[in-house]
Design a protein around this motif. Sequence first.
Motif, mmCIF file in Angstrom:
data_model
loop_
_atom_site.group_PDB
_atom_site.id
_atom_site.type_symbol
_atom_site.label_atom_id
_atom_site.label_comp_id
_atom_site.label_asym_id
_atom_site.label_seq_id
_atom_site.Cartn_x
_atom_site.Cartn_y
_atom_site.Cartn_z
ATOM 1 N N SER A 37 -0.952 114.688 -61.019
ATOM 2 C CA SER A 37 -1.251 115.888 -61.305
ATOM 3 C C SER A 37 -2.752 116.184 -60.854
ATOM 4 C CB SER A 37 -1.357 116.145 -62.864
ATOM 5 O OG SER A 37 -2.574 115.075 -63.390
ATOM 6 N N TYR A 95 -3.426 114.441 -71.185
ATOM 7 C CA TYR A 95 -3.748 113.148 -70.850
ATOM 8 C C TYR A 95 -5.490 113.086 -71.078
ATOM 9 C CZ TYR A 95 0.545 111.898 -68.591
ATOM 10 O OH TYR A 95 2.119 111.500 -68.615
ATOM 11 N N VAL A 96 -6.362 114.097 -70.393
ATOM 12 C CA VAL A 96 -7.617 113.599 -70.503
ATOM 13 C C VAL A 96 -8.195 113.992 -71.992
ATOM 14 C CG1 VAL A 96 -9.692 114.882 -69.686
ATOM 15 C CG2 VAL A 96 -7.951 114.341 -68.023
ATOM 16 N N GLY A 97 -7.694 115.049 -72.471
ATOM 17 C CA GLY A 97 -8.151 115.433 -73.845
ATOM 18 C C GLY A 97 -7.980 114.518 -75.003
ATOM 19 N N ASP A 146 -5.946 119.263 -56.553
ATOM 20 C CA ASP A 146 -7.490 119.471 -56.086
ATOM 21 C C ASP A 146 -7.729 119.591 -54.812
ATOM 22 O OD1 ASP A 146 -7.659 119.164 -59.009
ATOM 23 O OD2 ASP A 146 -8.461 117.083 -58.956
ATOM 24 N N ASP A 187 -0.369 123.658 -78.154
ATOM 25 C CA ASP A 187 1.122 123.329 -78.375
ATOM 26 C C ASP A 187 1.297 122.728 -79.756
ATOM 27 O OD1 ASP A 187 3.540 122.232 -78.373
ATOM 28 O OD2 ASP A 187 3.441 121.150 -76.314
ATOM 29 N N LYS A 236 -16.703 116.342 -58.383
ATOM 30 C CA LYS A 236 -15.327 115.943 -58.929
ATOM 31 C C LYS A 236 -14.215 116.245 -57.651
ATOM 32 C CE LYS A 236 -11.701 115.025 -61.038
ATOM 33 N NZ LYS A 236 -11.215 113.731 -61.309
ATOM 34 N N ARG A 247 4.421 114.235 -62.345
ATOM 35 C CA ARG A 247 4.106 115.639 -61.700
ATOM 36 C C ARG A 247 3.741 115.423 -60.234
ATOM 37 N NH1 ARG A 247 -0.435 117.699 -66.208
ATOM 38 N NH2 ARG A 247 -0.802 115.397 -66.410
ATOM 39 N N VAL A 264 -7.778 119.688 -80.508
ATOM 40 C CA VAL A 264 -6.851 120.819 -80.873
ATOM 41 C C VAL A 264 -6.116 121.307 -79.350
ATOM 42 C CG1 VAL A 264 -7.083 123.414 -81.058
ATOM 43 C CG2 VAL A 264 -8.987 121.830 -81.913
ATOM 44 N N ASP A 265 -4.720 121.592 -79.750
ATOM 45 C CA ASP A 265 -3.874 122.232 -78.830
ATOM 46 C C ASP A 265 -3.086 123.335 -79.228
ATOM 47 O OD1 ASP A 265 -2.985 120.384 -75.892
ATOM 48 O OD2 ASP A 265 -1.698 122.110 -76.528
ATOM 49 N N THR A 310 -11.117 119.720 -64.387
ATOM 50 C CA THR A 310 -11.536 119.914 -62.862
ATOM 51 C C THR A 310 -11.510 121.380 -62.621
ATOM 52 O OG1 THR A 310 -10.635 117.673 -62.721
ATOM 53 C CG2 THR A 310 -10.983 118.903 -60.409
ATOM 54 N N GLY A 351 -7.486 121.194 -75.799
ATOM 55 C CA GLY A 351 -6.609 121.045 -75.025
ATOM 56 C C GLY A 351 -6.371 119.248 -75.139
ATOM 57 N N THR A 352 -5.182 118.872 -75.724
ATOM 58 C CA THR A 352 -4.996 117.401 -75.931
ATOM 59 C C THR A 352 -3.967 116.968 -75.196
ATOM 60 O OG1 THR A 352 -5.594 118.081 -78.226
ATOM 61 C CG2 THR A 352 -4.563 115.951 -77.891
ATOM 62 N N LYS A 387 -14.810 119.767 -69.059
ATOM 63 C CA LYS A 387 -14.197 118.418 -68.663
ATOM 64 C C LYS A 387 -13.156 118.646 -67.814
ATOM 65 C CE LYS A 387 -15.074 114.442 -70.537
ATOM 66 N NZ LYS A 387 -15.604 113.802 -69.193
ATOM 67 N N GLU A 447 -4.875 107.897 -64.279
ATOM 68 C CA GLU A 447 -3.950 107.608 -65.279
ATOM 69 C C GLU A 447 -3.519 106.426 -64.981
ATOM 70 O OE1 GLU A 447 -0.826 110.589 -65.259
ATOM 71 O OE2 GLU A 447 -2.156 112.250 -65.454
HETATM 72 P P1 NAD Z 1 -2.386 118.442 -69.454
HETATM 73 O O1 NAD Z 1 -1.477 119.216 -69.105
HETATM 74 O O2 NAD Z 1 -1.746 117.084 -69.649
HETATM 75 O O3 NAD Z 1 -3.154 118.876 -71.003
HETATM 76 C C1 NAD Z 1 -3.760 120.030 -71.105
HETATM 77 C C2 NAD Z 1 -3.436 120.589 -72.385
HETATM 78 O O4 NAD Z 1 -4.120 121.843 -72.617
HETATM 79 C C3 NAD Z 1 -2.155 120.976 -73.071
HETATM 80 O O5 NAD Z 1 -1.611 120.058 -73.971
HETATM 81 C C4 NAD Z 1 -1.962 122.330 -73.098
HETATM 82 O O6 NAD Z 1 -0.997 122.557 -74.234
HETATM 83 C C5 NAD Z 1 -3.195 122.435 -73.610
HETATM 84 N N1 NAD Z 1 -4.026 123.905 -73.587
HETATM 85 C C6 NAD Z 1 -4.036 124.861 -72.486
HETATM 86 N N2 NAD Z 1 -4.690 126.239 -72.989
HETATM 87 C C7 NAD Z 1 -5.006 125.487 -74.208
HETATM 88 C C8 NAD Z 1 -5.970 126.386 -75.091
HETATM 89 N N3 NAD Z 1 -6.582 127.748 -74.800
HETATM 90 N N4 NAD Z 1 -6.397 125.859 -75.986
HETATM 91 C C9 NAD Z 1 -5.934 124.775 -76.334
HETATM 92 N N5 NAD Z 1 -5.374 124.085 -75.633
HETATM 93 C C10 NAD Z 1 -4.789 124.471 -74.636
HETATM 94 O O7 NAD Z 1 -3.665 118.198 -68.664
HETATM 95 P P2 NAD Z 1 -4.370 116.956 -68.135
HETATM 96 O O8 NAD Z 1 -3.652 116.084 -67.017
HETATM 97 O O9 NAD Z 1 -5.153 116.196 -69.294
HETATM 98 O O10 NAD Z 1 -5.737 117.819 -67.219
HETATM 99 C C11 NAD Z 1 -6.410 118.409 -67.936
HETATM 100 C C12 NAD Z 1 -7.844 118.796 -67.088
HETATM 101 O O11 NAD Z 1 -8.334 117.483 -66.611
HETATM 102 C C13 NAD Z 1 -7.275 119.323 -65.758
HETATM 103 O O12 NAD Z 1 -8.506 120.240 -65.119
HETATM 104 C C14 NAD Z 1 -7.297 118.024 -64.829
HETATM 105 O O13 NAD Z 1 -7.417 118.353 -63.368
HETATM 106 C C15 NAD Z 1 -8.475 117.225 -65.333
HETATM 107 N N6 NAD Z 1 -8.093 115.874 -64.906
HETATM 108 C C16 NAD Z 1 -6.922 115.240 -65.097
HETATM 109 C C17 NAD Z 1 -6.817 113.895 -64.614
HETATM 110 C C18 NAD Z 1 -5.394 113.160 -65.098
HETATM 111 O O14 NAD Z 1 -5.600 111.913 -64.526
HETATM 112 N N7 NAD Z 1 -4.664 113.735 -65.676
HETATM 113 C C19 NAD Z 1 -7.855 113.077 -64.453
HETATM 114 C C20 NAD Z 1 -9.352 113.734 -64.507
HETATM 115 C C21 NAD Z 1 -9.417 115.044 -64.687
#
Ligand code: NAD
Length: 454
Positions: free
Chosen positions: A266, A10-12, A271, A32, A211, A335, A29-30, A121, A7-8, A119, A159
């Motif tokens: 997001s 914001y967090v990844g 949450d 997408d 969290k 979002r 890895v993603d 939530t 999952g790449t 990682k 973010e």
């Molecule tokens: P995001 O939507 O920006 O990214 C998620 C990515 O995962 C997408 O690119 C999607 O294509 C990919 N994905 C989905 N299923 C997949 C799979 N099976 N294999 C590979 N890739 C896959 O989400 P985000 O904002 O990065 O949030 C991710 C998690 O982190 C959520 O649970 C969120 O609550 C948590 N979080 C987010 C933040 C934030 O500020 N964005 C902060 C802390 C925690």
Amino acid sequence: MKLTIVGTGYVGLVTGACFAEMGNDVLCVDLDARKIERLRAGDLPIFEPGLKEIVLRNMTEGRLHFSADVREGVRFGTLQFIAVGTPPGEDGSADMQHVLAAARAIGCHMSDYKLVIDKSTVPVGTADAVREEIAAALAARGMQKIPFSVVSNPEFLKEGAAVEDFMRPDRIVVGVDDERAALLMRALYAPFQRQRDKLVLMDVRSAELTKYAANAMLATRISFMNEMALLAEKLGADIEQVRRGIGADARIGPRFLYAGCGYGGSCFPKDVKALLRSAADVGEPLHVLTAVERANERQKHVLVDRVLRRFGPDLGGLRFALWGLAFKPDTDDVREAPSLVVVRELAARGASIVAHDPEAMERAREALGELPAITYAESPTAALEQADALIVVTEWKTYRAPDFERVRELLRQPVVIDGRNLYEPELLRACGIEYHPLGRNAPAPVATPLALAA
Ligand code: NAD
């Protein structure tokens, strides 16, 4: 160490880039494939201060790679981070399908020990579900002897300051129940805590709940201050003075006390919903948090209410300049942003909107679709031309000190409706601007002794 980030987003991406920066070998890895193509070409799909430099440097130095091939991802890292999205399902609960799919893929392709790190939530109990998913996939291959661990390592980055937060965390929460995993997690995070020990080791369920509790607490502070602002307005008090007065109390502290037009993004909205759902499921309703959510829904409409109070119910033929589309400054994320509510409601009442945002216009365009009522301006000043009022929605630095004489000249009617209390009411009034902040109806404070002496 060799790390795979599944999952790449914001967090990844931030996680992968920052671990690579510390010398680890990282494969992000993603599913997408377009996103992966862009990343391979050095084109970042998100805006986050400082991130691009780190990504490009680590790609060039050969420590950061990208792939759309899940099997390659599983084979690569001993440590497998699950950082996929957990969006709200229809009943508000976190939708776990992506997390469980990632776990299944790990179980389907692993051939040696893996440390699987949640990682994302995720609700309490998810690590158990991930463990079961992996075990089932291994059993289906007759490979149930391959060892693995599952730990919870929730992410607290914000973010807009994600790289800074990741590199200098307040604390690193790790929920773990086996020694081998604890040892690896300690080693992984050692470079981030050279000054002091920031690792808060706990059991897995407590880490998962930590969290949600953190985000719920922050959302509570925001909704509390927003309600105080509305009350201050009715009572003729100034929420800014109240904020300073209570923030100086060490038990309360000064952060997260700003009144505004509602929280978005997001994380907080989803949450809060997910925690309410989890609590309801176990028969332990959360009354405070229920009110927090309700107050926030109301707050997102507060700017439009002000517009209607000032201009009447029919906004046909009126044009509004809107500063800020992102749900907060320094990000392009829209979002659940309050701006979307404002734009849609103004458009539904016949108004046109000229919006500006330093980073989020492209994302807003995607989120709002083909909405003929909105156009996008090249600059904050361009948005003002011939507008009947300026509405400030996001507190970007670039909006903090405009030339107010120019603002007054460009607007058709000199009205500023401020959802972030960016300006001094006295100053704007002195410039001939009709100013509508939140919760700031009080008279100006008396002169300080220093000013009196002068
Ligand atoms: P995001 O939507 O920006 O990214 C998620 C990515 O995962 C997408 O690119 C999607 O294509 C990919 N994905 C989905 N299923 C997949 C799979 N099976 N294999 C590979 N890739 C896959 O989400 P985000 O904002 O990065 O949030 C991710 C998690 O982190 C959520 O649970 C969120 O609550 C948590 N979080 C987010 C933040 C934030 O500020 N964005 C902060 C802390 C925690």
